[in-house]
Design a protein around this motif. Sequence first.
Motif, PDB file in Angstrom:
ATOM      1  N   GLN A   1     -56.103 -76.526 -45.489  1.00 13.16           N
ATOM      2  CA  GLN A   1     -57.243 -77.019 -46.261  1.00 13.16           C
ATOM      3  C   GLN A   1     -57.576 -76.025 -47.375  1.00 13.16           C
ATOM      4  OE1 GLN A   1     -60.853 -77.510 -44.042  1.00 13.16           O
ATOM      5  NE2 GLN A   1     -61.582 -79.168 -45.358  1.00 13.16           N
ATOM      6  N   THR A   2     -57.699 -76.541 -48.592  1.00 12.66           N
ATOM      7  CA  THR A   2     -58.005 -75.691 -49.741  1.00 12.66           C
ATOM      8  C   THR A   2     -59.414 -75.113 -49.606  1.00 12.66           C
ATOM      9  OG1 THR A   2     -56.633 -77.141 -51.096  1.00 12.66           O
ATOM     10  CG2 THR A   2     -58.055 -75.596 -52.248  1.00 12.66           C
ATOM     11  N   ARG A   3     -59.574 -73.821 -49.881  1.00 14.05           N
ATOM     12  CA  ARG A   3     -60.882 -73.194 -49.702  1.00 14.05           C
ATOM     13  C   ARG A   3     -61.836 -73.569 -50.852  1.00 14.05           C
ATOM     14  NH1 ARG A   3     -59.629 -66.829 -50.946  1.00 14.05           N
ATOM     15  NH2 ARG A   3     -58.916 -67.058 -53.108  1.00 14.05           N
ATOM     16  N   ARG A   4     -63.113 -73.369 -50.616  1.00 15.81           N
ATOM     17  CA  ARG A   4     -64.140 -73.762 -51.572  1.00 15.81           C
ATOM     18  C   ARG A   4     -64.424 -72.622 -52.546  1.00 15.81           C
ATOM     19  NH1 ARG A   4     -67.708 -77.830 -50.970  1.00 15.81           N
ATOM     20  NH2 ARG A   4     -67.242 -77.918 -48.730  1.00 15.81           N
ATOM     21  N   CYS A   5     -64.488 -72.954 -53.831  1.00 14.58           N
ATOM     22  CA  CYS A   5     -64.794 -71.966 -54.872  1.00 14.58           C
ATOM     23  C   CYS A   5     -66.299 -71.656 -54.835  1.00 14.58           C
ATOM     24  CB  CYS A   5     -64.391 -72.496 -56.244  1.00 14.58           C
ATOM     25  SG  CYS A   5     -64.836 -71.387 -57.597  1.00 14.58           S
ATOM     26  N   SER A   6     -66.638 -70.382 -54.812  1.00 13.94           N
ATOM     27  CA  SER A   6     -68.056 -69.989 -54.731  1.00 13.94           C
ATOM     28  C   SER A   6     -68.790 -70.185 -56.054  1.00 13.94           C
ATOM     29  CB  SER A   6     -68.164 -68.520 -54.301  1.00 13.94           C
ATOM     30  OG  SER A   6     -67.490 -67.694 -55.225  1.00 13.94           O
ATOM     31  N   ARG A   7     -68.037 -70.435 -57.140  1.00 16.68           N
ATOM     32  CA  ARG A   7     -68.666 -70.632 -58.451  1.00 16.68           C
ATOM     33  C   ARG A   7     -69.013 -72.099 -58.702  1.00 16.68           C
ATOM     34  NH1 ARG A   7     -69.058 -68.146 -63.586  1.00 16.68           N
ATOM     35  NH2 ARG A   7     -70.430 -69.505 -64.799  1.00 16.68           N
ATOM     36  N   CYS A   8     -67.999 -72.958 -58.579  1.00 18.00           N
ATOM     37  CA  CYS A   8     -68.227 -74.375 -58.858  1.00 18.00           C
ATOM     38  C   CYS A   8     -68.549 -75.189 -57.619  1.00 18.00           C
ATOM     39  CB  CYS A   8     -67.026 -74.972 -59.575  1.00 18.00           C
ATOM     40  SG  CYS A   8     -65.493 -74.930 -58.610  1.00 18.00           S
ATOM     41  N   GLY A   9     -68.292 -74.618 -56.430  1.00 18.50           N
ATOM     42  CA  GLY A   9     -68.592 -75.326 -55.184  1.00 18.50           C
ATOM     43  C   GLY A   9     -67.584 -76.385 -54.804  1.00 18.50           C
ATOM     44  N   GLU A  10     -66.467 -76.499 -55.493  1.00 19.14           N
ATOM     45  CA  GLU A  10     -65.453 -77.500 -55.182  1.00 19.14           C
ATOM     46  C   GLU A  10     -64.298 -76.872 -54.395  1.00 19.14           C
ATOM     47  OE1 GLU A  10     -64.147 -79.274 -58.759  1.00 19.14           O
ATOM     48  OE2 GLU A  10     -66.084 -80.198 -59.257  1.00 19.14           O
ATOM     49  N   ARG A  11     -63.615 -77.733 -53.575  1.00 16.62           N
ATOM     50  CA  ARG A  11     -62.408 -77.296 -52.878  1.00 16.62           C
ATOM     51  C   ARG A  11     -61.230 -77.469 -53.836  1.00 16.62           C
ATOM     52  NH1 ARG A  11     -62.927 -76.133 -47.656  1.00 16.62           N
ATOM     53  NH2 ARG A  11     -64.757 -76.882 -46.523  1.00 16.62           N
ATOM     54  N   ALA A  12     -60.744 -76.367 -54.335  1.00 13.71           N
ATOM     55  CA  ALA A  12     -59.686 -76.404 -55.342  1.00 13.71           C
ATOM     56  C   ALA A  12     -58.824 -75.152 -55.199  1.00 13.71           C
ATOM     57  CB  ALA A  12     -60.301 -76.491 -56.742  1.00 13.71           C
ATOM     58  N   PRO A  13     -57.606 -75.172 -55.746  1.00 17.61           N
ATOM     59  CA  PRO A  13     -56.704 -74.006 -55.628  1.00 17.61           C
ATOM     60  C   PRO A  13     -57.068 -72.881 -56.601  1.00 17.61           C
ATOM     61  CG  PRO A  13     -55.620 -75.761 -56.826  1.00 17.61           C
ATOM     62  CD  PRO A  13     -56.913 -76.327 -56.356  1.00 17.61           C
ATOM     63  N   HIS A  14     -58.350 -72.465 -56.605  1.00 15.73           N
ATOM     64  CA  HIS A  14     -58.770 -71.299 -57.398  1.00 15.73           C
ATOM     65  C   HIS A  14     -59.958 -70.652 -56.699  1.00 15.73           C
ATOM     66  CE1 HIS A  14     -61.351 -74.605 -59.092  1.00 15.73           C
ATOM     67  NE2 HIS A  14     -62.282 -73.660 -58.938  1.00 15.73           N
ATOM     68  N   ASN A  15     -60.311 -69.460 -57.149  1.00 17.39           N
ATOM     69  CA  ASN A  15     -61.421 -68.734 -56.549  1.00 17.39           C
ATOM     70  C   ASN A  15     -62.443 -68.390 -57.647  1.00 17.39           C
ATOM     71  OD1 ASN A  15     -60.181 -66.678 -57.965  1.00 17.39           O
ATOM     72  ND2 ASN A  15     -59.154 -65.842 -56.145  1.00 17.39           N
ATOM     73  N   LEU A  16     -63.407 -67.504 -57.315  1.00 14.16           N
ATOM     74  CA  LEU A  16     -64.460 -67.155 -58.246  1.00 14.16           C
ATOM     75  C   LEU A  16     -63.896 -66.492 -59.510  1.00 14.16           C
ATOM     76  CD1 LEU A  16     -67.459 -66.756 -58.994  1.00 14.16           C
ATOM     77  CD2 LEU A  16     -67.399 -64.620 -57.663  1.00 14.16           C
ATOM     78  N   ARG A  17     -62.856 -65.691 -59.331  1.00 15.27           N
ATOM     79  CA  ARG A  17     -62.304 -64.966 -60.469  1.00 15.27           C
ATOM     80  C   ARG A  17     -61.517 -65.872 -61.402  1.00 15.27           C
ATOM     81  NH1 ARG A  17     -57.536 -62.486 -61.295  1.00 15.27           N
ATOM     82  NH2 ARG A  17     -56.889 -62.936 -59.164  1.00 15.27           N
ATOM     83  N   THR A  18     -60.847 -66.888 -60.831  1.00 15.87           N
ATOM     84  CA  THR A  18     -60.004 -67.773 -61.649  1.00 15.87           C
ATOM     85  C   THR A  18     -60.627 -69.149 -61.866  1.00 15.87           C
ATOM     86  OG1 THR A  18     -58.822 -68.506 -59.660  1.00 15.87           O
ATOM     87  CG2 THR A  18     -57.911 -66.604 -60.871  1.00 15.87           C
ATOM     88  N   CYS A  19     -61.908 -69.282 -61.600  1.00 16.86           N
ATOM     89  CA  CYS A  19     -62.571 -70.578 -61.740  1.00 16.86           C
ATOM     90  C   CYS A  19     -62.556 -71.018 -63.217  1.00 16.86           C
ATOM     91  CB  CYS A  19     -64.007 -70.502 -61.237  1.00 16.86           C
ATOM     92  SG  CYS A  19     -64.906 -72.061 -61.381  1.00 16.86           S
ATOM     93  N   PRO A  20     -62.139 -72.250 -63.529  1.00 20.69           N
ATOM     94  CA  PRO A  20     -62.099 -72.718 -64.925  1.00 20.69           C
ATOM     95  C   PRO A  20     -63.472 -72.678 -65.601  1.00 20.69           C
ATOM     96  CG  PRO A  20     -60.857 -74.185 -63.488  1.00 20.69           C
ATOM     97  CD  PRO A  20     -61.588 -73.249 -62.606  1.00 20.69           C
ATOM     98  N   ILE A  21     -64.543 -72.944 -64.857  1.00 16.01           N
ATOM     99  CA  ILE A  21     -65.882 -72.920 -65.447  1.00 16.01           C
ATOM    100  C   ILE A  21     -66.227 -71.508 -65.902  1.00 16.01           C
ATOM    101  CG2 ILE A  21     -68.335 -73.315 -64.979  1.00 16.01           C
ATOM    102  CD1 ILE A  21     -67.545 -75.498 -63.055  1.00 16.01           C
TER     103      ILE A  21
END
Length: 595
Positions: free
Chosen positions: A564-584
């Motif tokens: 299961q893809t983990r949740r990004c702490s910045r955008c709150g979505e489950r996606a293949p990125h994290n806080l550092r690489t968040c597109p937003i």
Amino acid sequence: MSHPKEIDKSIATDTIIAEINSSPNDEQIDSISFTSEELQTTIRIEGESSNSTNESYCSNIIEESEYKPDVPTEFVLVVNSVFKSLNLAVKMYTDYAEMADYKVKKFFEMHNHPLESIEERPYTKKERKMSYSEKEFVVRASKAKIGAKVTDYKNLRRGVNRILCYKDAQIMINKMNDRRDHYPNYSFEFLRDGDLLAAMFWADEREKAFYAKFGEVISFDATFRTNKYKMVFVPFTAVDHYKKSVTVGVGLLSRETIESYEWLLKAFLRAHEGKAPKIVLTDQDAALKQAVESILPNSRHKLCMWHIMKKLQAKITGDLFKNKDFKKRFNKLVWNMHIKPDEFEKKWDLIINEFNLEDKRWLNDMFELRDKWIPAYFSDTRMSGLMKTTSRSESMNSFFNTYSQSGNLHLHFMMNYDTAIQKQRNTQHELDHQTKKALYKFISPRPIEKHAAKVYTRDNEINRSVNQAYYNFEACLEYVRKNKEKMDLFVKKTKSMLKEYENDPTNELQKNRTDVEEVEKLMGITIPKDIDINVPNVQSNKGCGKKSRIQSAAEIVYKNSNKQTRRCSRCGERAPHNLRTCPIKLAAEQSSKAT
């Protein structure tokens, strides 16, 4: 008492081992004793009526219907009764028959069932029971807590390894050469790489007999973790008439190269007088493939279906693999051995086109190799259905690994192998014994079925000459054990033979021994003074040298598909990125830089 009925059928005994003169008397054979178990009697009636056949058929009994006379209890023979002479035993059975209004006309010493051979005795019910003295010893030993501890065994093994160490390979070669010189029809070869042991092959008389009978289809696969030097263990496996796996030859290789496998297959053919199998089943190892094609050009090389089908999950998309209709149809097609090759090709094209798999390179490669692994292409070869996968080789490897350890010296490995192969042979003997004693249940009253039940498999015993010397010794011992003079002569002869084969005189064996002499006695070997063959260097034949196990492609695909893809702490979505690489976040940073 009514007139006795005469029966022309005799009282047959089980195991009478005495010769009867034309008119014996009690005094002539007073020294012979017979137990009631050995003189178990069956009185059979012939010509009574046609119902006897129906009764025998309905009761599923091979022999004629048994009749047990109704006589007083005190006249019934008690099990384990002992007779002083054969005549007394015959008289007892004659009186027993006359009390039931029958008259015995003839007495035949012949047996009414197959006798137990010497090698079959351990499988009888009587021999499997512990005697009172054996039970008493177990009880007394448990009370006194007699027995070595685990530490004691480890210390002993450490001392043995310390003495053998670098001499291990030379000792092993000497031991196998000795077997080849003294065992009947024993084959052994070894290969050297300079002064290092590179490969070994051996096959005894029983393994050769198995191959002669069941060697049309064989399988072999290398296994690891059987010895200290990481030499791969390669047993050749066939299937016998009990559908059990049997070993028909064994090899040890220091490297899994084309040259090593070619040497092993050549040694295998030399041991079996050049007879090549019809089908050779292996996995998709590249070195194995080239070696089989080079050394066994007239044998059909069959690839393990299980190893191929295991890769299917990693070669197609996850959604398609979860499609139950695709899996069901694909498996049904490739495992079907009752269709013709042209029908298989049509159905294969249909599945490929229906599920849009034309661009899958792996499937195209497997289709090009279809005559190497699809059962439909082997239907014209006799016995091809015995093995479709190397599961029998895998099972045989697991069986041998039960008795072996990764830290074994060559000598220890060979001792473990002997124990394992003896277990395999014991299973064969036990199945032979059970088949010999089994009763066939009739499904029709026809005489031909009764005849078939008597000849089926029972006379199909393989190679009775194996270990003939051991059986001859026991037979001789049985003949002389009751005669002191003959027994003394027998002991004298065997003792003189023993001295001829001993390396050291008897008086030296009774002296105080050094550690080396103790190891020689315990292991049954002679420590050589000159070493021409050294142990091989430790090889890495599997993996990349890391301690962690390498995951297969199928395991990686399965792991990623369920992860299961983990949740990004910045955008709150489950996606293949994290806080550092968040597109937003990245977009906000770029906009701030632009301003």
